[in-house]
Design an enzyme around this catalytic site. Sequence first.
Site, mmCIF file in Angstrom:
data_model
loop_
_atom_site.group_PDB
_atom_site.id
_atom_site.type_symbol
_atom_site.label_atom_id
_atom_site.label_comp_id
_atom_site.label_asym_id
_atom_site.label_seq_id
_atom_site.Cartn_x
_atom_site.Cartn_y
_atom_site.Cartn_z
ATOM 1 N N SER A 177 -9.816 1.909 2.693
ATOM 2 C CA SER A 177 -8.906 2.636 1.832
ATOM 3 C C SER A 177 -7.857 1.772 1.136
ATOM 4 C CB SER A 177 -8.194 3.713 2.641
ATOM 5 O OG SER A 177 -7.343 3.119 3.604
ATOM 6 N N SER A 196 -10.089 -0.354 6.862
ATOM 7 C CA SER A 196 -9.446 -0.188 5.550
ATOM 8 C C SER A 196 -8.741 -1.420 4.996
ATOM 9 C CB SER A 196 -8.457 0.975 5.598
ATOM 10 O OG SER A 196 -9.149 2.192 5.595
ATOM 11 N N LYS A 203 0.847 -1.196 0.000
ATOM 12 C CA LYS A 203 0.000 0.000 0.000
ATOM 13 C C LYS A 203 0.881 1.244 0.000
ATOM 14 C CE LYS A 203 -3.962 2.027 2.478
ATOM 15 N NZ LYS A 203 -4.860 1.901 3.643
#
Lengths: 483, 90
Positions: A153, A177, A78
Amino acid sequence: MELYEYSAHELSAMLSEKKCSSEELTKSVLDRAAATDEKVGAYLTICGEEALKKAREVDEKRGKETLHPLAGIPIGIKDNISTKGLLTTCASKMLYNYVPPFDAFVMKKVNAADMVVTGKLNMDEFAMGSSTENSYFKKTHNPHNLDCVPGGSSGGSAAAVAAGSAVISLGSDTGGSIRMPAAYCGVVGLKPTYGSVSRYGLVAFASSLDQIGPLARNVRDAAMLYSVICGHDAMDATSQDRDYPDFTKLLNSDVKGLKIGIPEEYYGDGVDSSVKEAVMNTVRELEKKGAEIVNISLPSTKYALNAYYIISSAEASSNLARFDGVKYGYRAENFTDLTDMYEKTRSEGFGDEVKRRIMLGTFVLSSGFFDAYYKKAKLVALEIVKEFNAAFEKCDVIATPATPATAFKLGENIGDPTKMYAADICTVTVNIAGLPAISVPCGKVNEMPVGLQFIGKKFSEQTLLNAALAVEELNGEVRPVNC
Amino acid sequence: MAIDVQHLAKLARLRIEDDKLAKFEKDMESIVAMVEQLPEVTGDASGLDPEHPMKLREDVESTDKFTRNELLANAPKMQAGCVVVPKTVE
């Protein structure tokens, strides 16, 4: 079957038996990314050359020294996790050119295990969002239906694993997330106990809630990666110094005697009835295998979302004060003085959702409002902790839907922030209480995946992984989606 | 509750363009209306997790080594090995 379709634990055996090389595997994953990512948009940065170079180095070492079981396995990261020498943008214009001079703790671990980093994955800007639509750079699409969001997210982390453009990935979870995109994309996502994975090098959103964790196509892979990244780190004052075992060794899908708590508050009107049904059908299958169902109550759940948005935004407004255009990242071009530079840089560098959160945080911490908002939210957090503690007197794990519905369409919620926030309703309590939780696929509704969430006591990751493995055995391991 | 978006923006060193102000006001008001639904609870919220206290690291010299150039490589503007900012002292 192509190499990218195998799971990390299968590939680990194949690599050690020399049935394939890491270079061949890495090439297969990069080819898959080239074939799918125009449609899926999971990656912000692909580092193909560096990945192949690393893969060849690992192939060279194999046979000469003892390698980690995940050595040579490609992983996506990420884009809010600091990677030395590799762009780390947080999907924000504010950090469009930021190249960290250091590795996050988890990257040191990943590199020490000789994993092959294929690139950086898309996300909501500064991890604020539930759809990955808040990325400054691009939208990510759900591999199961390209018209739908992947969740957020960590949308890129989930979509890449689901599409096969990553074997496994790292995400971060502040209010859901990891688990929410894992549920939407039909993969496994583990949010570890607060303090079990160092946050050193994770770009801070809400420091008391943030936690890094693995996303994978199956439970065993998630357990392997979690075993790599957990552990004490002196660089994070909230890191817990304790013995962290190898979580793959005791993986066991036997649920006989496992007490599964069912909190009625997570099965209310706000949750889609077909999602509830998919989750409860799975729980009943576990009951047939010897698990025991216990009804529990977590009454403060109805305030959790409100407390979460107050606490997380308060922390975000403070954490994001560092982005001022002075030492790194974006700086506005024309300004009259220092304040003008700050204001222009921040106004041009942050997207609208980030601005809303900063202003909400500023508001709840401002003089005259602190007691009515922030202090009250912290007291509600304490109630939530107490209720979880009482619940775990009666059960070993709590089973809930991971999301109130399956993935929504791109654009569907983006105009209405409170509607978007409601997607986090099943996940935020876990972060508030610092607990571990896992989302595991438990079937489909209208062709879209449903995630079952198991919540456990602090440091009960083994119990969660074992329960999730039992669910996985009912449905079979996930393979990359055709897209 | 009416939210003074311009005031909040100023406190947070942000600026909201005039054409976006109405949307921001509407959004902030609906967000605040949502989050303010909290029960009356009393008590002390400090020490949320006494069983897992934070631990300060030993006060020892850091072993991480960086060169000046590595640390300044991300600066938007540099001159003579220093970060350039607008004049701050009259």
